[in-house]
Design an enzyme around this catalytic site. Structure first.
Site, PDB file in Angstrom:
ATOM      1  N   GLN A  12       0.837  -1.216   0.000  1.00 45.41           N
ATOM      2  CA  GLN A  12       0.000   0.000   0.000  1.00 45.41           C
ATOM      3  C   GLN A  12       0.868   1.261   0.000  1.00 45.41           C
ATOM      4  N   ASP A  13       1.756   1.372   0.990  1.00 46.18           N
ATOM      5  CA  ASP A  13       2.531   2.612   1.132  1.00 46.18           C
ATOM      6  C   ASP A  13       3.534   2.766  -0.005  1.00 46.18           C
ATOM      7  N   ASP A  56      15.270  -9.500  -1.606  1.00 46.59           N
ATOM      8  CA  ASP A  56      14.475  -9.976  -0.472  1.00 46.59           C
ATOM      9  C   ASP A  56      15.194  -9.585   0.810  1.00 46.59           C
ATOM     10  N   LEU A  78      10.142   0.009   3.418  1.00 48.44           N
ATOM     11  CA  LEU A  78       8.722  -0.209   3.740  1.00 48.44           C
ATOM     12  C   LEU A  78       8.394  -1.699   3.772  1.00 48.44           C
ATOM     13  N   ALA A  79       9.371  -2.535   3.552  1.00 52.12           N
ATOM     14  CA  ALA A  79       9.091  -3.973   3.457  1.00 52.12           C
ATOM     15  C   ALA A  79       8.991  -4.591   4.841  1.00 52.12           C
ATOM     16  N   ALA A  80       8.016  -5.447   5.007  1.00 50.61           N
ATOM     17  CA  ALA A  80       7.838  -6.197   6.256  1.00 50.61           C
ATOM     18  C   ALA A  80       6.718  -7.199   6.047  1.00 50.61           C
ATOM     19  N   SER A  82       3.625  -7.533   7.250  1.00 48.70           N
ATOM     20  CA  SER A  82       2.950  -6.472   8.003  1.00 48.70           C
ATOM     21  C   SER A  82       1.614  -6.860   8.638  1.00 48.70           C
ATOM     22  N   THR A 123       6.341   1.525  13.750  1.00 49.60           N
ATOM     23  CA  THR A 123       4.882   1.405  13.905  1.00 49.60           C
ATOM     24  C   THR A 123       4.415   1.677  15.332  1.00 49.60           C
ATOM     25  N   GLU A 125       2.409  -0.102  16.751  1.00 48.74           N
ATOM     26  CA  GLU A 125       2.300  -1.408  17.428  1.00 48.74           C
ATOM     27  C   GLU A 125       3.416  -1.593  18.453  1.00 48.74           C
ATOM     28  N   TYR A 147       5.408  -9.554  15.468  1.00 50.64           N
ATOM     29  CA  TYR A 147       5.574  -8.441  14.520  1.00 50.64           C
ATOM     30  C   TYR A 147       6.090  -7.206  15.250  1.00 50.64           C
ATOM     31  N   LYS A 151       9.612  -5.113  15.038  1.00 49.11           N
ATOM     32  CA  LYS A 151       9.663  -3.683  14.680  1.00 49.11           C
ATOM     33  C   LYS A 151      10.427  -2.870  15.739  1.00 49.11           C
ATOM     34  N   ARG A 182      -5.521  -0.686   0.602  1.00 43.66           N
ATOM     35  CA  ARG A 182      -5.184  -1.475   1.781  1.00 43.66           C
ATOM     36  C   ARG A 182      -5.402  -2.955   1.482  1.00 43.66           C
TER      37      ARG A 182
HETATM   38  P1  NAP Z   1       2.008  -3.946   2.946  1.00 46.69           P
HETATM   39  O1  NAP Z   1       0.940  -3.441   2.038  1.00 46.69           O
HETATM   40  O2  NAP Z   1       1.804  -5.248   3.641  1.00 46.69           O
HETATM   41  O3  NAP Z   1       3.383  -4.007   2.107  1.00 46.69           O
HETATM   42  C1  NAP Z   1       4.493  -4.677   2.621  1.00 46.69           C
HETATM   43  C2  NAP Z   1       5.545  -4.795   1.520  1.00 46.69           C
HETATM   44  O4  NAP Z   1       6.660  -5.533   2.048  1.00 46.69           O
HETATM   45  C3  NAP Z   1       5.083  -5.560   0.261  1.00 46.69           C
HETATM   46  O5  NAP Z   1       5.599  -4.902  -0.865  1.00 46.69           O
HETATM   47  C4  NAP Z   1       5.744  -6.920   0.430  1.00 46.69           C
HETATM   48  O6  NAP Z   1       5.993  -7.589  -0.793  1.00 46.69           O
HETATM   49  C5  NAP Z   1       7.051  -6.508   1.067  1.00 46.69           C
HETATM   50  N1  NAP Z   1       7.771  -7.597   1.724  1.00 46.69           N
HETATM   51  C6  NAP Z   1       7.319  -8.448   2.667  1.00 46.69           C
HETATM   52  N2  NAP Z   1       8.294  -9.302   3.032  1.00 46.69           N
HETATM   53  C7  NAP Z   1       9.387  -8.996   2.284  1.00 46.69           C
HETATM   54  C8  NAP Z   1      10.696  -9.531   2.186  1.00 46.69           C
HETATM   55  N3  NAP Z   1      11.091 -10.574   2.927  1.00 46.69           N
HETATM   56  N4  NAP Z   1      11.564  -8.955   1.329  1.00 46.69           N
HETATM   57  C9  NAP Z   1      11.181  -7.911   0.543  1.00 46.69           C
HETATM   58  N5  NAP Z   1       9.943  -7.379   0.575  1.00 46.69           N
HETATM   59  C10 NAP Z   1       9.065  -7.919   1.438  1.00 46.69           C
HETATM   60  O7  NAP Z   1       2.327  -2.866   4.089  1.00 46.69           O
HETATM   61  P2  NAP Z   1       2.012  -1.290   4.130  1.00 46.69           P
HETATM   62  O8  NAP Z   1       0.694  -1.104   4.798  1.00 46.69           O
HETATM   63  O9  NAP Z   1       2.298  -0.685   2.819  1.00 46.69           O
HETATM   64  O10 NAP Z   1       3.111  -0.817   5.202  1.00 46.69           O
HETATM   65  C11 NAP Z   1       4.419  -0.452   4.786  1.00 46.69           C
HETATM   66  C12 NAP Z   1       5.371  -0.601   5.966  1.00 46.69           C
HETATM   67  O11 NAP Z   1       4.933   0.215   7.047  1.00 46.69           O
HETATM   68  C13 NAP Z   1       5.467  -2.008   6.543  1.00 46.69           C
HETATM   69  O12 NAP Z   1       6.792  -2.188   6.974  1.00 46.69           O
HETATM   70  C14 NAP Z   1       4.526  -1.985   7.740  1.00 46.69           C
HETATM   71  O13 NAP Z   1       4.930  -2.930   8.686  1.00 46.69           O
HETATM   72  C15 NAP Z   1       4.720  -0.565   8.214  1.00 46.69           C
HETATM   73  N6  NAP Z   1       3.594   0.072   8.868  1.00 46.69           N
HETATM   74  C16 NAP Z   1       2.360   0.039   8.307  1.00 46.69           C
HETATM   75  C17 NAP Z   1       1.319   0.716   8.914  1.00 46.69           C
HETATM   76  C18 NAP Z   1      -0.062   0.735   8.311  1.00 46.69           C
HETATM   77  O14 NAP Z   1      -1.014   1.025   9.055  1.00 46.69           O
HETATM   78  N7  NAP Z   1      -0.208   0.493   7.013  1.00 46.69           N
HETATM   79  C19 NAP Z   1       1.545   1.441  10.102  1.00 46.69           C
HETATM   80  C20 NAP Z   1       2.846   1.466  10.625  1.00 46.69           C
HETATM   81  C21 NAP Z   1       3.858   0.791  10.000  1.00 46.69           C
HETATM   82  P3  NAP Z   1       4.967  -8.646  -1.459  1.00 46.69           P
HETATM   83  O15 NAP Z   1       4.035  -7.810  -2.301  1.00 46.69           O
HETATM   84  O16 NAP Z   1       5.858  -9.518  -2.246  1.00 46.69           O
HETATM   85  O17 NAP Z   1       4.275  -9.356  -0.330  1.00 46.69           O
HETATM   86  O1  F7E Z   2      -6.376  -4.725  13.165  1.00 47.47           O
HETATM   87  C1  F7E Z   2      -9.147  -5.801  15.384  1.00 47.47           C
HETATM   88  C2  F7E Z   2      -7.771  -6.402  15.668  1.00 47.47           C
HETATM   89  O2  F7E Z   2      -5.304  -6.004  11.309  1.00 47.47           O
HETATM   90  C3  F7E Z   2      -6.834  -3.607  13.883  1.00 47.47           C
HETATM   91  C4  F7E Z   2      -0.792  -3.132  10.346  1.00 47.47           C
HETATM   92  O3  F7E Z   2      -0.715  -2.277   9.232  1.00 47.47           O
HETATM   93  O4  F7E Z   2      -1.446  -1.314  11.763  1.00 47.47           O
HETATM   94  C5  F7E Z   2      -1.839  -2.603  11.310  1.00 47.47           C
HETATM   95  O5  F7E Z   2      -1.925  -3.514  12.394  1.00 47.47           O
HETATM   96  C6  F7E Z   2      -7.652  -4.054  15.090  1.00 47.47           C
HETATM   97  C7  F7E Z   2      -6.969  -5.132  15.957  1.00 47.47           C
HETATM   98  O6  F7E Z   2      -4.358  -3.743  12.040  1.00 47.47           O
HETATM   99  C8  F7E Z   2     -10.762  -8.148  13.121  1.00 47.47           C
HETATM  100  O7  F7E Z   2      -7.852  -7.311  16.754  1.00 47.47           O
HETATM  101  C9  F7E Z   2     -11.255  -7.125  14.971  1.00 47.47           C
HETATM  102  O8  F7E Z   2      -7.107  -4.797  17.320  1.00 47.47           O
HETATM  103  O9  F7E Z   2      -6.432  -3.796  10.789  1.00 47.47           O
HETATM  104  P1  F7E Z   2      -5.642  -4.612  11.729  1.00 47.47           P
HETATM  105  P2  F7E Z   2      -3.260  -3.765  13.214  1.00 47.47           P
HETATM  106  O10 F7E Z   2      -3.150  -5.091  13.844  1.00 47.47           O
HETATM  107  O11 F7E Z   2      -3.547  -2.593  14.089  1.00 47.47           O
HETATM  108  C10 F7E Z   2      -0.200  -1.273  12.470  1.00 47.47           C
HETATM  109  C11 F7E Z   2       0.076   0.169  12.836  1.00 47.47           C
HETATM  110  C12 F7E Z   2       0.896  -1.942  11.740  1.00 47.47           C
HETATM  111  O12 F7E Z   2       2.056  -1.583  11.884  1.00 47.47           O
HETATM  112  C13 F7E Z   2       0.573  -3.216  11.028  1.00 47.47           C
HETATM  113  O13 F7E Z   2       1.531  -3.516  10.037  1.00 47.47           O
HETATM  114  O14 F7E Z   2      -8.852  -4.631  14.604  1.00 47.47           O
HETATM  115  N1  F7E Z   2     -10.002  -6.724  14.609  1.00 47.47           N
HETATM  116  N2  F7E Z   2     -11.729  -8.001  14.079  1.00 47.47           N
HETATM  117  C14 F7E Z   2      -9.669  -7.334  13.450  1.00 47.47           C
HETATM  118  N3  F7E Z   2      -8.572  -7.268  12.691  1.00 47.47           N
HETATM  119  C15 F7E Z   2      -8.540  -7.998  11.547  1.00 47.47           C
HETATM  120  N4  F7E Z   2      -7.447  -7.906  10.733  1.00 47.47           N
HETATM  121  N5  F7E Z   2      -9.581  -8.823  11.180  1.00 47.47           N
HETATM  122  C16 F7E Z   2     -10.715  -8.936  11.925  1.00 47.47           C
HETATM  123  O15 F7E Z   2     -11.635  -9.671  11.598  1.00 47.47           O
END
Ligand code: NAP
Ligand code: F7E
Length: 339
Positions: A12-13, A56, A78-80, A82, A123, A125, A147, A151, A182
């Site tokens: 996504q990001d 990777d 940004l890879a993880a 996630s 994050t 988290e 996770y 982080k 997303r």
């Molecule tokens: P995302 O959509 O899950 O994208 C994660 C990216 O990481 C994908 O391109 C994935 O590739 C790549 N990846 C996973 N494992 C890898 C590996 N071993 N080597 C190389 N690439 C790998 O996550 P996002 O929401 O864009 O978030 C971007 C970053 O911000 C992540 O690190 C996440 O943990 C962090 N973050 C996200 C949020 C949020 O709310 N979105 C908040 C705080 C922090 P594939 O397409 O091949 O799977």
């Molecule tokens: O869950 C509750 C679940 O999976 C949010 C990642 O991008 O943001 C994300 O992590 C909440 C949790 O995100 C369901 O228990 C209820 O409390 O959308 P989520 P996350 O776990 O907050 C952080 C900042 C990151 O860094 C991460 O990479 O929602 N919840 N029912 C559920 N969650 C999911 N997925 N599915 C359910 O059915």
């Protein structure tokens, strides 16, 4: 032309940051990993403007080769792995990619060109079981999943390379951010997708876990701007990025179903204990005062606008798929308790 490398470009990001940097006139190097299926659907429209590389995070030489070949001035990691529940299924892999992967990138930069500016995707988290609210850069970490533990390592090693080697490394502690791109497993998109599918008569019920969890949800399109701003400062530092407003999963469901013009969301939603996490994070809300003061960053897209956009997008996408007789991608069943 400035040159930036994005690791995790297919996410996504990564997709929004690519667009943002291309608009700013950057030459963008884009790193994805080799997988058996194509994961470039989010960047299909800009593929011809990106220089694609494969690497990777679990493989040091692949990372080193890309950085040496592309010679970026900025690297965004940004890879993880996630999706938080996956980290209980594969905790060692979470550590390899999400924790040690950061060190691999930092080592590649240190040996190739230590002047490269580095952004690490940290994050909220990491705050986990919070000790204070709202959370800022000084709040202690209490991670609640493999996770989040990984982080925390990634965050500290980013700070450590700054302190040990004087490198320009920044950690952005971003709170949850969503968008129409997303992943389908995350709760916001699972809900907007289900509201759209129910509206179109394609689905009857939505199963969810913890409805009381509260998050500070912002829009990914705002958050990639904060990443870039961090790397434009004279000095590297760490910043919390969020909106300062928390809402519960229940609030999100209510708003999304209303946006889909579905009355009485309770008749469609069931809670399923299998969807509860071994340890959840109950309440996160950001104090992003430092990002506002130092970076001049403020969110521009409201929660309401974001969820409405996601619902509208999902209705359009499902309608198009149905008209064209295409298979519709569903969230994967969450199975981490079946092991
Ligand atoms: P995302 O959509 O899950 O994208 C994660 C990216 O990481 C994908 O391109 C994935 O590739 C790549 N990846 C996973 N494992 C890898 C590996 N071993 N080597 C190389 N690439 C790998 O996550 P996002 O929401 O864009 O978030 C971007 C970053 O911000 C992540 O690190 C996440 O943990 C962090 N973050 C996200 C949020 C949020 O709310 N979105 C908040 C705080 C922090 P594939 O397409 O091949 O799977
Ligand atoms: O869950 C509750 C679940 O999976 C949010 C990642 O991008 O943001 C994300 O992590 C909440 C949790 O995100 C369901 O228990 C209820 O409390 O959308 P989520 P996350 O776990 O907050 C952080 C900042 C990151 O860094 C991460 O990479 O929602 N919840 N029912 C559920 N969650 C999911 N997925 N599915 C359910 O059915």
């Amino acid at each position: 032309m400035p040159r930036a490398l994005i690791i995790g470009v297919t996410g996504q990001d990564g997709s929004y940051l690519s667009e943002f940097l291309l608009d700013k006139g950057y030459e963008v190097g884009a790193v994805s990993r080799k997988t058996s299926s194509d994961s470039s659907w989010r960047i299909g429209h800009i593929l011809d403007r990106l220089q694609m590389f494969s690497a990777d995070l679990v493989d040091q030489s692949s990372i080193t080769k890309v950085i040496e070949a592309f010679k970026p001035q900025e690297v965004y990691n940004l890879a993880a792995m996630s999706f938080v529940p996956h980290s209980w299924e594969a905790p060692v892999l979470a550590g390899e990619a999400t924790a040690l992967g950061v060190t691999r990138v930092l080592e590649a930069i240190r040996h190739s060109d230590p002047a490269i500016r580095f952004y690490q995707a940290s994050t909220s988290e990491m705050f986990g079981k919070v000790s204070q609210s709202p959370q800022n850069e000084d709040t202690i970490f209490h991670p609640r999943s493999p996770y989040a533990v990984a982080k925390v390592y990634g965050h500290h090693i980013t700070v450590n390379y700054r302190e040990s080697y004087g490198m320009f490394t920044c950690s952005g502690i971003l709170f949850n951010h969503e968008s129409p791109r997303r992943g389908l497993d995350f709760v916001s998109r699972k809900i907007t997708r289900a509201a759209a599918a129910i509206k179109l008569g394609l689905q009857d019920k939505l199963k969810l876990g913890n409805l009381e969890a509260r998050r500070d949800w912002g829009d990914a399109r705002d958050y990639v701007r904060a990443m870039w701003l961090m790397l434009q400062r004279d000095e590297p530092d760490d910043y919390v990025v969020g909106t300062g407003q928390a809402r519960s999963v229940r609030d999100l469901v209510e708003f999304a179903f209303a946006a889909a013009e579905l009355e009485d969301w309770q008749q469609y939603v069931e809670t399923d204990p299998k969807l509860l996490r071994p340890a959840d994070v109950e309440y996160l809300v950001a104090d992003a005062g430092k990002a506002a003061r130092v970076l001049g960053w403020r969110p521009e897209i409201s929660f309401e606008q974001m969820i409405s956009d996601m619902v509208t997008h999902d209705i359009q996408e499902l309608t198009r798929a149905r008209q064209q007789g295409q298979a519709v991608c569903e969230p994967r069943p969450e199975r981490w308790k079946d092991v």
